[in-house]
Write a protein that holds these residues in place. Sequence first.
Motif, PDB file in Angstrom:
ATOM      1  N   LYS A 110      -1.327  -4.790   3.005  1.00  0.00           N
ATOM      2  CA  LYS A 110      -1.435  -3.719   3.994  1.00  0.00           C
ATOM      3  C   LYS A 110      -1.016  -4.259   5.354  1.00  0.00           C
ATOM      4  CE  LYS A 110      -5.097  -1.202   1.686  1.00  0.00           C
ATOM      5  NZ  LYS A 110      -6.112  -0.213   1.931  1.00  0.00           N
ATOM      6  N   ASP A 137       0.836  -1.195   0.000  1.00  0.00           N
ATOM      7  CA  ASP A 137       0.000   0.000   0.000  1.00  0.00           C
ATOM      8  C   ASP A 137       0.881   1.259   0.000  1.00  0.00           C
ATOM      9  OD1 ASP A 137       0.830   0.383   2.630  1.00  0.00           O
ATOM     10  OD2 ASP A 137      -1.171   0.392   3.471  1.00  0.00           O
ATOM     11  N   VAL A 174      -3.776  -5.575  -2.619  1.00  0.00           N
ATOM     12  CA  VAL A 174      -2.685  -4.763  -2.101  1.00  0.00           C
ATOM     13  C   VAL A 174      -2.359  -5.232  -0.682  1.00  0.00           C
ATOM     14  CG1 VAL A 174      -2.044  -2.418  -1.403  1.00  0.00           C
ATOM     15  CG2 VAL A 174      -3.293  -2.781  -3.526  1.00  0.00           C
ATOM     16  N   ASN A 217       3.709   1.562  -2.458  1.00  0.00           N
ATOM     17  CA  ASN A 217       3.314   1.135  -3.798  1.00  0.00           C
ATOM     18  C   ASN A 217       4.364   0.277  -4.501  1.00  0.00           C
ATOM     19  OD1 ASN A 217       0.837   2.594  -3.604  1.00  0.00           O
ATOM     20  ND2 ASN A 217       2.000   4.449  -4.020  1.00  0.00           N
ATOM     21  N   ASP A 265      -8.426  -5.705   9.259  1.00  0.00           N
ATOM     22  CA  ASP A 265      -7.012  -5.368   9.328  1.00  0.00           C
ATOM     23  C   ASP A 265      -6.274  -6.247  10.335  1.00  0.00           C
ATOM     24  OD1 ASP A 265      -8.337  -4.093  11.388  1.00  0.00           O
ATOM     25  OD2 ASP A 265      -7.295  -2.201  11.166  1.00  0.00           O
ATOM     26  N   SER A 314      -5.873  -6.552   0.725  1.00  0.00           N
ATOM     27  CA  SER A 314      -7.144  -5.867   0.490  1.00  0.00           C
ATOM     28  C   SER A 314      -7.870  -6.467  -0.712  1.00  0.00           C
ATOM     29  CB  SER A 314      -6.892  -4.382   0.233  1.00  0.00           C
ATOM     30  OG  SER A 314      -6.287  -4.199  -1.035  1.00  0.00           O
TER      31      SER A 314
END
Length: 143
Positions: free
Chosen positions: A48, A29, A46, A75, A61, A42
């Motif tokens: 996280k 992320d 992605v 990223n 989470d 996610s």
Amino acid sequence: LVGGVSSSAGNASSLITLNNLAVWSCSADATGLTAGDPVYVSASNVAKKSQAKNSGSSDKDGWVVGIAAASVAGNGTAKIITSGIAPGVLSGATAGTPYYLGDAGGLTNDTTTLGAGDRFVMVGVAMNASDLWVQVRDFGQKA
């Protein structure tokens, strides 16, 4: 990966197993990840940073699929160890000590910092002072 021709092999490069180590590649992320961070993925694929603390109406989470193999900028492409040896992610550990998802993320061997309603997730066990054997076990929310 398979002998002969297969039209259903899928994307084999996204999950590679080498020497009892399952590594998965995906994007981190925007905040990036630190080596050893427990992560969840996610809906947009992605990675996280996971945390045990329930940050709202959902505890997604707190889900853990593995840990970041190395630090990666926001990223960037992250390598996620889903099981097996994660070398160099611990410091000064004692072999056999279990490590859990920390209240605000990261790894902890002190479960007294987890409060009621936090996710109680064992991420792995120290193999020696610096290496973690990743074997995620989610025990649900702490009472």
